[in-house]
Write an enzyme that holds these catalytic residues in place. Sequence first.
Site, mmCIF file in Angstrom:
data_model
loop_
_atom_site.group_PDB
_atom_site.id
_atom_site.type_symbol
_atom_site.label_atom_id
_atom_site.label_comp_id
_atom_site.label_asym_id
_atom_site.label_seq_id
_atom_site.Cartn_x
_atom_site.Cartn_y
_atom_site.Cartn_z
ATOM 1 C CG HIS A 167 22.767 -15.094 32.327
ATOM 2 N ND1 HIS A 167 23.804 -14.608 33.390
ATOM 3 C CD2 HIS A 167 21.608 -14.678 33.108
ATOM 4 C CE1 HIS A 167 23.342 -14.053 34.091
ATOM 5 N NE2 HIS A 167 22.136 -14.060 34.174
ATOM 6 C CG HIS A 173 20.769 -16.146 39.197
ATOM 7 N ND1 HIS A 173 21.901 -16.402 38.235
ATOM 8 C CD2 HIS A 173 20.306 -14.998 38.276
ATOM 9 C CE1 HIS A 173 21.822 -15.703 37.075
ATOM 10 N NE2 HIS A 173 20.980 -14.706 37.138
ATOM 11 C CG HIS A 222 15.375 -9.819 32.920
ATOM 12 N ND1 HIS A 222 16.652 -9.158 32.746
ATOM 13 C CD2 HIS A 222 15.500 -10.834 33.746
ATOM 14 C CE1 HIS A 222 17.417 -9.813 33.514
ATOM 15 N NE2 HIS A 222 16.679 -10.998 34.079
ATOM 16 C CD GLU A 231 20.703 -10.943 35.613
ATOM 17 O OE1 GLU A 231 20.509 -11.909 36.349
ATOM 18 O OE2 GLU A 231 20.626 -11.293 34.353
HETATM 19 FE FE LIG Z 1 20.404 -13.494 35.652
#
Ligand SMILES: [Fe+3]
Lengths: 129, 129, 279, 279
Positions: C12, C59, C193, C240
Amino acid sequence: MTADYDDIPGTHVFDAARSRQGYHLNMFCMSLRVAGNREAFKADEASYLDRFPMSGEQRQAVLARDWNRMLGLGGNVYYTAKLAATDGLTFQELAALMTGMALEDYRDMMLRGGRPIAGNRSKSEWSNG
Amino acid sequence: MTADYDDIPGTHVFDAARSRQGYHLNMFCMSLRVAGNREAFKADEASYLDRFPMSGEQRQAVLARDWNRMLGLGGNVYYTAKLAATDGLTFQELAALMTGMALEDYRDMMLRGGRPIAGNRSKSEWSNG
Amino acid sequence: MAEIVGGYATSHVPAIGVAMDQGKTAEPYWQPLFAGYEASRKWMAELKPDVAIVVFNDHANAFSLEIIPTFALGCAAEYRPADEGWGARPVPLVKGHPDLAWHIAQSVILDEFDLTIVNEMEVDHGLTVPLSLAFGQPEAWPCPVIPLAVNVVQYPPPTGNRCFQLGRAIRRAVDSFEPGLRVAIFGTGGMSHQLQAERAGLINADFDRRFLDLLVNEPEAAAAIPHVEYLREAGSEGIELVMWLVMRGAMNARVREVHRHYHVPASNTAVGHLVLEND
Amino acid sequence: MAEIVGGYATSHVPAIGVAMDQGKTAEPYWQPLFAGYEASRKWMAELKPDVAIVVFNDHANAFSLEIIPTFALGCAAEYRPADEGWGARPVPLVKGHPDLAWHIAQSVILDEFDLTIVNEMEVDHGLTVPLSLAFGQPEAWPCPVIPLAVNVVQYPPPTGNRCFQLGRAIRRAVDSFEPGLRVAIFGTGGMSHQLQAERAGLINADFDRRFLDLLVNEPEAAAAIPHVEYLREAGSEGIELVMWLVMRGAMNARVREVHRHYHVPASNTAVGHLVLEND
Ligand SMILES: [Fe+3]
Ligand SMILES: [Fe+3]
């Protein structure tokens, strides 16, 4: 939808349906936690209520202090108690009002051990009573 | 206390200790979600920061835009990114700054498949490198 | 009973939303990424789910350090896209599905999941970027959405196994809802990431490909991956991926992989995408 | 390891707090109630715990319908007493214990409880009345407090079994904390009472006495009581008793009953009180 608790008399279990129905009514009551809001409400109840998009019936029940009607329209007693507090009522006075008993009679009932469970478990017991 | 993730190089896992240390620093960053607050901060950074009881070191790191230092003092990157956004930086520009690479070099590294995992698993690999 | 008709997993990355919002999807940097979403957008248009459950993480937008729910289920009628510091995304208001959401909430709490019920919540890129990828850029989203926000910012997030088990509980809840409703479930976030500090930019395609394989065919093995392995191998933000396990738990034990796409990079992130149907 | 040195259960009726704040404890209405807390106040003064974990529920003060956490653990340094509509109670600020609280939070989340972590929270009579009963009216509370707020206002609350299991997880967390800390745990709320509608004033002493016996000697049986039985037999607000099970879960399988008190009424409520030590 029916639930296993629907048969309990004189009781509104605050489930999803009631929570959704009463959302703005309860959030109005919640706002009365703030002393300044209590003052504003007391100064002009009708225009204070305009801030909360509740139904006309809910609004009417608030203005009339129809405590059981508020619960029937999705109010929760911990929320409506804040309206009672704004009016200067104690929780025992509020409870007595909802039972339809005089405060003294309610207080006496509590001193004698409270409302008994016998005869108060199911709606069928009430409709026969 | 040591944790199984302490050995990962170039990484601050946002655990309880960091969350407690960085609470006010992060809540300052959070306030920049509101456009009006971003304007107020840009107009006078020092006095805006007075609203948040962060440490002198944290305050200095904010004013100096020392992004890694903020993380070392309990900042979390999703919070500090709001400060970067206020400065007009993209997330990729922020990431490049934290690696110490020129933006173009960082961007090229990403286009070539990113920073490889080999050699970047543990602190011992970095101290030898 | 209502029915889970499809599982959709995707990264996302906020930059994907920016590229779509600014009409840059045909640029050389972005074209190969978006090419991998064409087939699944067609699949979704044919599927026409009545409602989408979107598992995502906030977030630091709807929630801050003041209150950190492990699992927060949205039961509201609507959710506004959040201003994350760059201004809110120009995407439609997200409409909720309070009937099914409250049913799921009641069901999973009685099933001993310690849910937080939320009636006021803004939704950030974690939820809106997957909607854009799945549905494109319509005037209004084609179906209502039930947001399930998972904490993955404050360590510790829920374990992979707990996420997988919550997915199974959501499945039981959907199965016990009134008949006729067709439900898609989204798992979002990842893949590898790291956005922070000196190791930012980490990508681990081997880990990601193994995760995709395990998720499809050996979900219990995927659910057993410990937090430290995500953090070390997939980067501090790669954790995540536990959210994909909620989606997988809501699908059958055996699934068909309808579509897969993997691309590096989108900004700082490895993008992965899976479409699953129950076997 | 830290150690759980005592379990303390009590009703948390707001009128009890008012009676103490207004100096009415010797009045005929209140005297028999407070007489039952004298021995346990002495016990607590001798126990001198280093920290108290207080399991309570918020009554639409810290939380509203906007966000409804099933289990919210306070990790803050301090908590202000809430204004519930009648003005805030004149009691000391409640100091927290962030070290142990965060340790518990991390431990139980990895133990697959889906906790909400809270760093900003006002505390209402549900927490402050038990402190007054246990510690009297000092200038400052004698020990820091870790509040654990359980949703019992929005149906469904967590099951009795889930509360009991959370207590066991808290015990494991305390056992794994640094040595030397002596921890008391409070379960609050109940006993039988109904505050709403035409059945308000319901009291069921038989149910309450059976619950006290089960909680001490057959906690698994107490944990198996379904919600509908609390609602029907103990009144719609009597379901608060599930919170006593968290306390019981944190104690040993076998406990000594050090003190018991039962009194009707306090305003609308049956008051129950138990003090337990590990056997
Ligand atoms: Fe995220
Ligand atoms: Fe209570």
